[in-house]
Scaffold this motif. Sequence first.
Motif, PDB file in Angstrom:
ATOM      1  N   ASN A  96      19.316  56.916  20.089  1.00 50.75           N
ATOM      2  CA  ASN A  96      20.304  56.282  19.204  1.00 50.75           C
ATOM      3  C   ASN A  96      21.707  56.322  19.806  1.00 50.75           C
ATOM      4  O   ASN A  96      22.486  55.377  19.659  1.00 50.75           O
ATOM      5  CB  ASN A  96      20.308  56.962  17.839  1.00 50.75           C
ATOM      6  N   ALA A  97      22.021  57.418  20.484  1.00 51.66           N
ATOM      7  CA  ALA A  97      23.367  57.579  21.042  1.00 51.66           C
ATOM      8  C   ALA A  97      23.683  56.535  22.104  1.00 51.66           C
ATOM      9  O   ALA A  97      24.855  56.207  22.327  1.00 51.66           O
ATOM     10  CB  ALA A  97      23.518  58.980  21.636  1.00 51.66           C
ATOM     11  N   CYS A  98      22.655  56.012  22.766  1.00 51.17           N
ATOM     12  CA  CYS A  98      22.858  55.090  23.891  1.00 51.17           C
ATOM     13  C   CYS A  98      23.023  53.634  23.473  1.00 51.17           C
ATOM     14  O   CYS A  98      23.431  52.803  24.295  1.00 51.17           O
ATOM     15  CB  CYS A  98      21.675  55.181  24.855  1.00 51.17           C
ATOM     16  N   VAL A  99      22.694  53.307  22.240  1.00 44.95           N
ATOM     17  CA  VAL A  99      22.669  51.899  21.820  1.00 44.95           C
ATOM     18  C   VAL A  99      24.066  51.286  21.924  1.00 44.95           C
ATOM     19  O   VAL A  99      24.996  51.718  21.238  1.00 44.95           O
ATOM     20  CB  VAL A  99      22.125  51.761  20.383  1.00 44.95           C
ATOM     21  N   GLN A 100      24.219  50.318  22.814  1.00 45.23           N
ATOM     22  CA  GLN A 100      25.487  49.592  23.000  1.00 45.23           C
ATOM     23  C   GLN A 100      26.665  50.553  23.137  1.00 45.23           C
ATOM     24  O   GLN A 100      27.748  50.312  22.589  1.00 45.23           O
ATOM     25  CB  GLN A 100      25.715  48.613  21.836  1.00 45.23           C
TER      26      GLN A 100
END
Length: 479
Positions: A96-100
Amino acid sequence: MAAPMEHMTAACAELERWVTEELGAGEPRGEDGLRRITALFRQAEYREAADEKIFALILHVLSRALQEIQTRIAACDPRAGPWCDVSAECFRCLRNACVQCPPNQVAIRNAGLIEEAVTLIGVLSASNVSQESCLVAFRCGLQFLGNVAGGNQDSQNSIWKRAFPHLFLSCLTHEDDKVFAYGSMVLYTCMDEDKMADLLEPANLPLALSVVSAYSARSEADWLHLIVTERFLKCPELVKQMYISQSHADRITLLELILSTISEKSPLTEMESTSLREIATFLSDCFQKQCKAVLKLAAPGDCEQQEALVVIRLLDLLCEMTSDADHFSCLQCCPGLLDTVVDTLRLTHLAGKQSKNVFTSTHSAALGRDLTHAAVGFKAHLIRLIANLCYRNRENQDKIYQLDGIPLILDNCSIDDNNPFLNQWAIYAIRNLTENHEKNQELIAGLERQGLADTSLLESMGFLVEERDGKLLLKSAKK
């Protein structure tokens, strides 16, 4: 409402307390703080407020989980499940932390989480633990790798360095559909032109071969389709090595993927055209070496004739390629190709006359009914290829005259249920052979007088024969 930074600070403090006070006390429990951060990271404002300390804490948790899982798997201890659950939650949080959010991708990579994650995923992929929690952690780990690699070259390189080729091979051969799909996605995301050299190493070629084999078994695998069509086909040397090393069944799959690329992708870039021209020349060579295998289909029985099917697919592909004169005119100059095609047409025509088989011309019932047979249309495609190779090519027009190919084409243009559109391709071939070529025109016109062809046959092909000043002239029937 509290600002995102305040929420993240509070969540980070809760996570830190759990790591220092609870995690070391045996079995993991009470990881609500980790779940809370996972939930917060679903929103962009919280991802942007992430502190590097959070990733350092997650690294600590993953490292502990890796140690515990390795120990318990080695001891055949079935109680690895709770630690797999913790690992899965860590992966969800990082995913989740990496999304966009490129800054988080960088922070995660700098924290060493990619290395730790790949190591843990490798343990999960190699373990014999059949617990669902282990499989869930495996899936979540691959999703995290896909997200941290998305649009980030440094992360892609880091994953490739640690996961290639063993982890990717494990995913391509895994029985779980989600592991297979997520692993294929990571492989595609991390693979670029610079990685092709790694695949060319003999020890690593099995990974490229496994991509095609896996696609053969799971043709709905869109990521593998993209790997072949958007990655492999830009490296002709890799395609050559793969073709040489493959089974006949996988060769057919590879040829069909190349055919789909040429048929559907338009226009081609200059780089794609250059690569595909080199592949086309190679496949022309393969067709010339293997073409006689198609005659095995004339033998009685239902024995497997995979090599003959490869020849048929090669012919289909060469027909499609030579239809694009702008990009594949090089095939008109391939040494020996036209001679081989004419020779193959002559041999299959003869085989069809010697006994009743798939190459025998038929107007009904027995043979013509089986329009799914691999050899259906083969002779028609040979004539199509001859037509394409002779399109506005004086040298090949001359060669057909020398090979006595025109009478052979005319002898193959009767109605044949085994070869749909045979007449149409024969008309096209005669048109290309006679365009601005007086010698071929005179030859065809003379065949009527010699009795090798009759007016009705030529008329059915759209031509008329007229005598003028003692000479026979071939004219189009169209005004």
